[in-house]
Write a protein that holds these residues in place. Structure first.
Motif, PDB file in Angstrom:
ATOM      1  N   ASP A  66       0.679  -1.264   0.112  1.00 50.76           N
ATOM      2  CA  ASP A  66      -0.033  -0.075   0.067  1.00 50.76           C
ATOM      3  C   ASP A  66       0.887   1.213   0.126  1.00 50.76           C
ATOM      4  O   ASP A  66       0.617   2.178  -0.750  1.00 50.76           O
ATOM      5  CB  ASP A  66      -0.943   0.043   1.161  1.00 50.76           C
ATOM      6  CG  ASP A  66      -2.043   1.178   1.193  1.00 50.76           C
ATOM      7  OD1 ASP A  66      -3.148   0.655   0.695  1.00 50.76           O
ATOM      8  OD2 ASP A  66      -1.560   2.341   1.695  1.00 50.76           O
ATOM      9  N   ALA A  69       2.411   1.772  -3.382  1.00 55.55           N
ATOM     10  CA  ALA A  69       1.410   2.445  -4.387  1.00 55.55           C
ATOM     11  C   ALA A  69       1.416   4.014  -4.139  1.00 55.55           C
ATOM     12  O   ALA A  69       1.166   4.643  -5.147  1.00 55.55           O
ATOM     13  CB  ALA A  69       0.120   1.785  -4.369  1.00 55.55           C
ATOM     14  N   ARG A  70       1.377   4.186  -2.733  1.00 56.66           N
ATOM     15  CA  ARG A  70       1.046   5.840  -2.486  1.00 56.66           C
ATOM     16  C   ARG A  70       2.340   6.557  -3.082  1.00 56.66           C
ATOM     17  O   ARG A  70       2.087   7.778  -3.044  1.00 56.66           O
ATOM     18  CB  ARG A  70       0.727   6.042  -1.022  1.00 56.66           C
ATOM     19  CG  ARG A  70      -0.533   5.506  -0.582  1.00 56.66           C
ATOM     20  CD  ARG A  70      -0.805   5.584   0.816  1.00 56.66           C
ATOM     21  NE  ARG A  70      -1.980   5.007   1.282  1.00 56.66           N
ATOM     22  CZ  ARG A  70      -3.173   5.826   0.919  1.00 56.66           C
ATOM     23  NH1 ARG A  70      -3.088   7.134   0.730  1.00 56.66           N
ATOM     24  NH2 ARG A  70      -4.323   5.333   1.657  1.00 56.66           N
ATOM     25  N   GLU A  74       3.223   1.072  -9.523  1.00 52.56           N
ATOM     26  CA  GLU A  74       2.114   0.072 -10.030  1.00 52.56           C
ATOM     27  C   GLU A  74       2.455  -1.229  -9.383  1.00 52.56           C
ATOM     28  O   GLU A  74       3.180  -2.079  -9.433  1.00 52.56           O
ATOM     29  CB  GLU A  74       1.725  -0.161 -11.580  1.00 52.56           C
ATOM     30  CG  GLU A  74       1.140  -0.981 -12.007  1.00 52.56           C
ATOM     31  CD  GLU A  74       1.055  -1.329 -13.518  1.00 52.56           C
ATOM     32  OE1 GLU A  74       0.501  -2.415 -13.822  1.00 52.56           O
ATOM     33  OE2 GLU A  74       1.780  -0.567 -14.198  1.00 52.56           O
ATOM     34  N   ALA A  92      -7.400  -1.221   1.020  1.00 48.63           N
ATOM     35  CA  ALA A  92      -7.109  -0.355  -0.156  1.00 48.63           C
ATOM     36  C   ALA A  92      -8.259   0.341  -0.679  1.00 48.63           C
ATOM     37  O   ALA A  92      -8.174   1.812  -0.993  1.00 48.63           O
ATOM     38  CB  ALA A  92      -6.418  -1.082  -1.407  1.00 48.63           C
ATOM     39  N   LEU A  93      -9.466  -0.380  -0.483  1.00 45.14           N
ATOM     40  CA  LEU A  93     -10.786   0.413  -0.915  1.00 45.14           C
ATOM     41  C   LEU A  93     -11.214   1.298  -0.006  1.00 45.14           C
ATOM     42  O   LEU A  93     -11.561   2.462  -0.429  1.00 45.14           O
ATOM     43  CB  LEU A  93     -11.698  -0.896  -0.965  1.00 45.14           C
ATOM     44  CG  LEU A  93     -13.090  -0.556  -1.441  1.00 45.14           C
ATOM     45  CD1 LEU A  93     -13.114   0.096  -2.784  1.00 45.14           C
ATOM     46  CD2 LEU A  93     -14.127  -1.553  -1.208  1.00 45.14           C
ATOM     47  N   GLY A  96      -8.861   4.314  -0.274  1.00 42.91           N
ATOM     48  CA  GLY A  96      -8.691   4.914  -1.779  1.00 42.91           C
ATOM     49  C   GLY A  96      -7.232   4.726  -2.168  1.00 42.91           C
ATOM     50  O   GLY A  96      -7.158   5.650  -3.188  1.00 42.91           O
ATOM     51  N   THR A  97      -6.672   3.758  -2.051  1.00 39.13           N
ATOM     52  CA  THR A  97      -5.116   3.661  -2.489  1.00 39.13           C
ATOM     53  C   THR A  97      -5.358   3.204  -3.888  1.00 39.13           C
ATOM     54  O   THR A  97      -5.955   2.043  -4.230  1.00 39.13           O
ATOM     55  CB  THR A  97      -4.406   2.489  -1.708  1.00 39.13           C
ATOM     56  OG1 THR A  97      -4.599   2.915  -0.437  1.00 39.13           O
ATOM     57  CG2 THR A  97      -3.038   2.633  -2.270  1.00 39.13           C
ATOM     58  N   ARG A  98      -4.747   3.953  -4.813  1.00 42.15           N
ATOM     59  CA  ARG A  98      -4.789   3.519  -6.380  1.00 42.15           C
ATOM     60  C   ARG A  98      -3.560   2.827  -6.658  1.00 42.15           C
ATOM     61  O   ARG A  98      -2.522   2.884  -5.974  1.00 42.15           O
ATOM     62  CB  ARG A  98      -4.984   4.925  -7.196  1.00 42.15           C
ATOM     63  CG  ARG A  98      -6.454   5.424  -7.019  1.00 42.15           C
ATOM     64  CD  ARG A  98      -6.621   6.451  -8.039  1.00 42.15           C
ATOM     65  NE  ARG A  98      -7.690   7.411  -7.440  1.00 42.15           N
ATOM     66  CZ  ARG A  98      -8.115   8.226  -8.408  1.00 42.15           C
ATOM     67  NH1 ARG A  98      -7.244   8.838  -9.258  1.00 42.15           N
ATOM     68  NH2 ARG A  98      -9.513   9.021  -7.998  1.00 42.15           N
ATOM     69  N   GLY A  99      -3.401   2.072  -7.655  1.00 41.13           N
ATOM     70  CA  GLY A  99      -2.352   1.485  -8.317  1.00 41.13           C
ATOM     71  C   GLY A  99      -1.917   0.225  -7.371  1.00 41.13           C
ATOM     72  O   GLY A  99      -0.716  -0.304  -7.556  1.00 41.13           O
ATOM     73  N   LYS A 101      -2.918  -3.737  -6.411  1.00 44.89           N
ATOM     74  CA  LYS A 101      -3.876  -4.885  -6.871  1.00 44.89           C
ATOM     75  C   LYS A 101      -3.010  -6.103  -6.055  1.00 44.89           C
ATOM     76  O   LYS A 101      -1.919  -6.269  -5.742  1.00 44.89           O
ATOM     77  CB  LYS A 101      -3.952  -5.429  -8.417  1.00 44.89           C
ATOM     78  CG  LYS A 101      -4.546  -4.395  -8.940  1.00 44.89           C
ATOM     79  CD  LYS A 101      -4.787  -4.827 -10.525  1.00 44.89           C
ATOM     80  CE  LYS A 101      -5.406  -3.878 -11.468  1.00 44.89           C
ATOM     81  NZ  LYS A 101      -5.356  -4.295 -12.675  1.00 44.89           N
TER      82      LYS A 101
END
Length: 239
Positions: A66, A69-70, A74, A92-93, A96-99, A101
């Motif tokens: 996490d 990604a911040r 990617e 992550a949801l 709101g962490t993007r990038g 999986k």
């Protein structure tokens, strides 16, 4: 779970039972949260991760994945503890962490599926929990692109590590659940270096991680007698 998967069912069960506590900063995972900025900055200082394709092997609840990604990477986090992965996905949801999986897959299976794919591969605090750490090191090397970086962290098999990381941290101070680490599974730096050489990785940097249990302060040093990290690189001309 099959006999061909490089994982210990007892280890997976151990971390699955604690999965709901991964993001509780006062839980057994508090030390991982406290050392994460040190690990992240060390990795990013050697191999800047912004805009890079990064793999975190043995990601657990996603603390390092996490944060990478911040930083703009990617990130794919992989683990075989499904409950921990669900916690990572939920965090992550919610955050709101993007990038980032997450997937339930072994390093070896992913290496067969996506060889030479990632700019940076991290495998932190995981090797001492698998039956065949050399196999994981080889998979991490195979997953890295030529010229890519592979980072490892683990615990030295030394008397000092036994007293501090097991007796002290688990039985005296209660920083970790009892039984988190088994002495015979700990890995000496010379052994990890041999695994890396056999996998075709060049050892570039080594750092120790020290801790003051009274002040709860952590810092990096040259002392690798307890917790330590390796920064290795896959030769640019390798496949």
């Amino acid at each position: 779970m099959t006999d061909t998967v490089n994982a210990d069912p007892a280890e997976l069960a151990k971390f699955s039972e604690l999965a709901h506590r991964w993001w509780d900063l006062e839980s057994e995972f508090r030390p991982l949260h406290e050392i994460n900025p040190l690990r992240l900055d060390w990795i990013d200082g050697i191999a800047p991760i912004a805009g890079r394709k990064v793999l975190d092997v043995g990601c657990g609840g996603g603390i390092l994945a996490d944060s990478m990604a911040r930083k703009g990477a990617e990130v794919l986090g992989v683990d075989l503890a499904d409950k921990a992965l669900k916690v990572a996905q939920l965090h992550a949801l919610e955050a709101g962490t993007r990038g980032v999986k997450y997937r339930s897959v072994s390093a070896e299976a992913l290496a067969a599926e996506q060889p030479a794919t990632f700019d940076v591969v991290t495998c932190m605090e995981m090797l001492e929990h698998v039956p065949d750490p050399a196999s994981v090191v080889k998979a991490c090397a195979d997953l890295a692109k030529p010229g890519g970086w592979v980072f490892f962290s683990t615990i030295n098999r030394s008397l000092k590590a036994f007293m501090l990381a097991i007796v002290g941290a688990e039985y005296v101070l209660g920083m970790l659940p009892r039984g988190t680490h088994e002495y015979q599974k700990l890995i000496r730096p010379s052994e990890l270096a041999a695994y890396c050489r056999a996998a075709g990785l060049d050892l570039r940097h080594t750092r120790g991680l020290e801790h003051n249990p009274v002040t709860r302060r952590y810092w990096l040093s040259s002392d690798t007698s307890v917790n330590y990290m390796f920064a290795t690189q896959k030769p640019a001309g390798s496949l």
